[in-house]
Design a protein around this motif. Sequence first.
Motif, PDB file in Angstrom:
ATOM      1  N   ALA A 155     -28.705  38.053  -0.862  1.00  0.00           N
ATOM      2  CA  ALA A 155     -29.065  37.845  -2.270  1.00  0.00           C
ATOM      3  C   ALA A 155     -28.151  38.643  -3.189  1.00  0.00           C
ATOM      4  N   ALA A 156     -27.809  39.867  -2.783  1.00  0.00           N
ATOM      5  CA  ALA A 156     -26.876  40.679  -3.570  1.00  0.00           C
ATOM      6  C   ALA A 156     -25.466  40.093  -3.517  1.00  0.00           C
ATOM      7  N   ARG A 157     -25.069  39.640  -2.336  1.00  0.00           N
ATOM      8  CA  ARG A 157     -23.726  39.059  -2.198  1.00  0.00           C
ATOM      9  C   ARG A 157     -23.553  37.837  -3.091  1.00  0.00           C
ATOM     10  N   LYS A 158     -24.618  37.058  -3.232  1.00  0.00           N
ATOM     11  CA  LYS A 158     -24.548  35.832  -4.036  1.00  0.00           C
ATOM     12  C   LYS A 158     -24.279  36.121  -5.514  1.00  0.00           C
ATOM     13  N   ILE A 159     -24.592  37.334  -5.956  1.00  0.00           N
ATOM     14  CA  ILE A 159     -24.288  37.713  -7.343  1.00  0.00           C
ATOM     15  C   ILE A 159     -23.158  38.754  -7.392  1.00  0.00           C
ATOM     16  N   ASN A 160     -22.408  38.820  -6.280  1.00  0.00           N
ATOM     17  CA  ASN A 160     -21.214  39.674  -6.192  1.00  0.00           C
ATOM     18  C   ASN A 160     -21.510  41.153  -6.431  1.00  0.00           C
ATOM     19  N   LEU A 161     -22.622  41.607  -5.887  1.00  0.00           N
ATOM     20  CA  LEU A 161     -23.003  43.011  -5.992  1.00  0.00           C
ATOM     21  C   LEU A 161     -23.255  43.593  -4.620  1.00  0.00           C
ATOM     22  N   ASP A 162     -23.107  44.909  -4.534  1.00  0.00           N
ATOM     23  CA  ASP A 162     -23.533  45.647  -3.356  1.00  0.00           C
ATOM     24  C   ASP A 162     -25.031  45.919  -3.511  1.00  0.00           C
ATOM     25  N   PRO A 163     -25.823  45.874  -2.426  1.00  0.00           N
ATOM     26  CA  PRO A 163     -27.268  46.135  -2.563  1.00  0.00           C
ATOM     27  C   PRO A 163     -27.605  47.455  -3.250  1.00  0.00           C
ATOM     28  N   HIS A 164     -26.762  48.470  -3.087  1.00  0.00           N
ATOM     29  CA  HIS A 164     -27.094  49.762  -3.699  1.00  0.00           C
ATOM     30  C   HIS A 164     -27.017  49.713  -5.227  1.00  0.00           C
ATOM     31  N   GLU A 165     -26.463  48.622  -5.767  1.00  0.00           N
ATOM     32  CA  GLU A 165     -26.424  48.437  -7.212  1.00  0.00           C
ATOM     33  C   GLU A 165     -27.666  47.682  -7.721  1.00  0.00           C
TER      34      GLU A 165
END
Length: 221
Positions: A155-165
């Motif tokens: 889910a984080a990858r789909k919005i181009n983010l790292d989960p820690h963000e």
Amino acid sequence: MKGVLFDLDGVITDTAQLHFKAWSAVAKNDLDISLPANFENDLKGISRTDSINRILDFAGKADQFSSAEIETMLDKKNTYYLKEMDKLDNNDIFPGITNLLDQLKQAGILLSIASASKNAPAVLTKIGLIDKFDAIADPSKVAHGKPAPDIFIEAARKINLDPHECIGLEDAAAGVQSIKSANAIAVGIGNSSVLSKADKVVPSTDYLSLSLLENVYNSVK
């Protein structure tokens, strides 16, 4: 905080109850058992394969069915569920959720769905929220279901983010564990003793707001 990762069932709308009705129908019609009401908690936040395995264990019928027979039961469950889901509309959105989504969008926070349900796009369309989200993770594309971290990482990858963000929102213990294992911050909605591993627990969606999530994120980071 750059993103918020939402579970669907029990966080945005009460499709968890609809799933349990569908599983109960399968249990009654195919396994000749009745699931007790509290068994719903055993099925929250996990994949449909894990759900049917838990039901078979409860029925004392594990390993009695072929993979094809189990797949037929899963198809029946989905048919039952879709009939119930067809009744959904925007009145079924949990209190405070629409306002929260609007606050997050106005703040430039990216929103992604991390649900074990393959019907998430259809549910969001039925309740009128599909356009609020930037992405929906496909549970069929991840190797492991909750409590593994895969769906929240995706889910984080789909919005181009790292989960820690990101912050993840969940109502199930398995989901909270999934968020934490993905290295995101977990906000639980519901019983604090059940969701004790979350970084913050609120009793209901009414308590969610942009400022609360920002405070939780900043206090943990």
